[in-house]
Design an enzyme around this catalytic site. Structure first.
Site, PDB file in Angstrom:
ATOM      1  N   ASP A   1       8.396   4.432 -13.128  1.00  0.00           N
ATOM      2  CA  ASP A   1       7.274   4.418 -12.203  1.00  0.00           C
ATOM      3  C   ASP A   1       6.871   5.893 -12.030  1.00  0.00           C
ATOM      4  OD1 ASP A   1       5.535   3.583 -10.076  1.00  0.00           O
ATOM      5  OD2 ASP A   1       7.047   4.310  -8.665  1.00  0.00           O
TER       6      ASP A   1
ATOM      7  N   ASP B   1       4.408   7.352  -9.067  1.00  0.00           N
ATOM      8  CA  ASP B   1       4.255   7.773  -7.672  1.00  0.00           C
ATOM      9  C   ASP B   1       5.563   7.581  -6.904  1.00  0.00           C
ATOM     10  OD1 ASP B   1       1.534   8.294  -8.061  1.00  0.00           O
ATOM     11  OD2 ASP B   1       0.939   6.265  -7.530  1.00  0.00           O
TER      12      ASP B   1
HETATM   13  C1  BG6 Z   1       1.086   2.926  -6.827  1.00  0.00           C
HETATM   14  C2  BG6 Z   1       1.294   3.539  -5.465  1.00  0.00           C
HETATM   15  O1  BG6 Z   1       1.708   3.702  -7.792  1.00  0.00           O
HETATM   16  O2  BG6 Z   1      -0.303   2.817  -7.138  1.00  0.00           O
HETATM   17  C3  BG6 Z   1       0.497   2.775  -4.417  1.00  0.00           C
HETATM   18  O3  BG6 Z   1       2.665   3.525  -5.137  1.00  0.00           O
HETATM   19  C4  BG6 Z   1      -0.957   2.667  -4.826  1.00  0.00           C
HETATM   20  O4  BG6 Z   1       0.629   3.433  -3.185  1.00  0.00           O
HETATM   21  C5  BG6 Z   1      -1.057   2.034  -6.211  1.00  0.00           C
HETATM   22  O5  BG6 Z   1      -1.682   1.890  -3.895  1.00  0.00           O
HETATM   23  C6  BG6 Z   1      -2.491   1.917  -6.720  1.00  0.00           C
HETATM   24  O6  BG6 Z   1      -3.017   3.198  -6.906  1.00  0.00           O
HETATM   25  P1  BG6 Z   1      -4.533   3.522  -7.241  1.00  0.00           P
HETATM   26  O7  BG6 Z   1      -4.514   4.990  -7.614  1.00  0.00           O
HETATM   27  O8  BG6 Z   1      -4.958   2.656  -8.385  1.00  0.00           O
HETATM   28  O9  BG6 Z   1      -5.315   3.252  -6.011  1.00  0.00           O
HETATM   29 MG    MG Z   2       6.269   4.359  -6.809  1.00  0.00          MG
END
Ligand code: BG6
Ligand code: MG
Length: 212
Positions: free
Chosen positions: A10, A12
């Site tokens: 993963d 984030d």
């Molecule tokens: C995930 C995060 O990686 O991506 C979430 O942990 C986030 O917090 C999700 O909502 C979607 O991200 P994005 O950038 O497509 O809005």
């Molecule tokens: Mg994550």
């Protein structure tokens, strides 16, 4: 955990702390909309899609699709503003060492993030070349906690799910990996990632000797 051939990461909250930027962007939107939103509320949003996050933030309020779209776009605009500042310095401690070490040990590496912004973040972090496969929020219809994103990554890697281990900081991500039939490494407190096969406070603490 046996005969692991591939690591699926993963992004984030595992390799970089963009979780904080997601929080800041949602918080800013919530304040503008007069909705209370705390750091504790944000914990439930970890790992899940933009739309599912908005639904949780709205706490049952029902809005038109047009308004939902506007709110998601606004949040994403703030998020993109914050991630402009990201550089190699934002890789979490020892993340690059771990990726190098895994490469040296001939594991296959994939990145599977629920974020549609993952490709830009990976570029800014300078880690794209580590991964044979990169899949993100735009690659499948159902993201975490559905298993689809991880299964898609494994298929592209050409490794059967039972030989993959997923490294995740979110409960939704651990659930997704388990539904995909993969081994799991949880990053963070047991209250969050307690269902994982192995748990460490951060990627810097992962001991590859524990994985076979
Ligand atoms: C995930 C995060 O990686 O991506 C979430 O942990 C986030 O917090 C999700 O909502 C979607 O991200 P994005 O950038 O497509 O809005
Ligand atoms: Mg994550």
């Amino acid at each position: 955990m046996k005969n692991i051939k591939a690591f699926i990461f993963d992004l984030d909250g595992v390799l970089t702390d963009t979780a904080e930027y997601h929080f800041m962007a949602w918080k800013r939107l919530a304040e503008e909309e007069g909705i209370s939103f705390t750091r504790q509320d944000n914990e439930q949003l970890r790992g899940i899609s933009r739309r599912d996050s908005l639904k949780l933030l709205l706490k049952g309020r029902r809005l038109s699709e047009e308004k939902m779209q506007e709110l998601m776009d606004r949040k994403n605009g703030y998020y993109r503003e914050y991630i402009k500042a990201i550089s190699e310095k934002d890789l979490l401690p020892k993340a690059a060492d771990l990726l190098n070490d895994l490469k040296a040990r001939h594991y296959k590496l994939a990145l599977a993030s629920g974020s549609k912004n993952a490709p830009q973040v990976i570029d800014r972090l300078g880690i794209a070349s580590f991964f044979e496969v990169i899949v993100h929020g735009g690659s499948v219809e159902k993201t975490k906690p559905a298993p689809d994103l991880f299964l898609h990554a494994a298929e592209k890697l050409g490794v059967a799910p039972q030989f993959c281990v997923v490294v995740e900081d979110a409960k939704a991500g651990i659930d997704a990996a388990k539904s995909a039939g993969m081994a799991t490494i949880g990053i963070g407190p047991p209250e969050r990632v307690g269902a994982a096969d192995l748990i460490y406070p951060s990627v810097a603490d992962i001991r590859l000797g524990d994985v076979s």
